[in-house]
Design a protein around this motif. Structure first.
Motif: not given
Length: 118
Positions: A34, A79-80, A83-84, A89-92, A116-118
């Motif tokens: 992350v 991933l989801n 981020l949730d 976390v900006q990128k995972v 995934k990224s924001r």
């Protein structure tokens, strides 16, 4: 920006398209990276100000416990949730590996990578 890596998270789970995989299970390895701003936590020395790797490990273990046919599906769920649940976390990036997959040959592991990224 900073980076936190959890490498070689070992899990026993029941993923796969074959019925036998759902009954017998297999060993898996998960690698998670992350990225986020860690500058504030570096100053405050407070767990509340950083990306908690205990929480990351918990997400991986919980999602790996839910059976799926495809490693891609498990990776997407991880991933989801990251981020949730972890707003810093900006990128995972995640790699989900099945150890000794039933391919009819001598293959140490097969890995699916997703990010995934924001």
């Amino acid at each position: 920006m900073g980076k936190i890596k959890l490498r070689n998270i070992k899990v026993f789970s029941y993923h796969g398209c074959l019925d036998e995989e759902g009954k017998i299970g297999s060993d898996y390895r998960v690698d998670l990276t992350v990225k986020g701003d860690l500058s504030h936590s570096a100053k405050t020395d407070s767990l509340a100000d950083t990306i908690d790797y205990v929480h990351l490990n918990k997400i991986v273990k919980e999602e790996m416990a839910i059976r799926a046919k495809l490693l891609e599906t498990v990776a997407e769920r991880i991933l989801n949730r990251v981020l949730d649940e972890l707003l810093l976390v900006q990128k995972v990036k995640v790699g989900v590996s099945k150890i000794n997959p039933p391919l009819g040959g001598d293959v140490g592991m097969v890995t699916v990578y997703r990010s995934k990224s924001r």
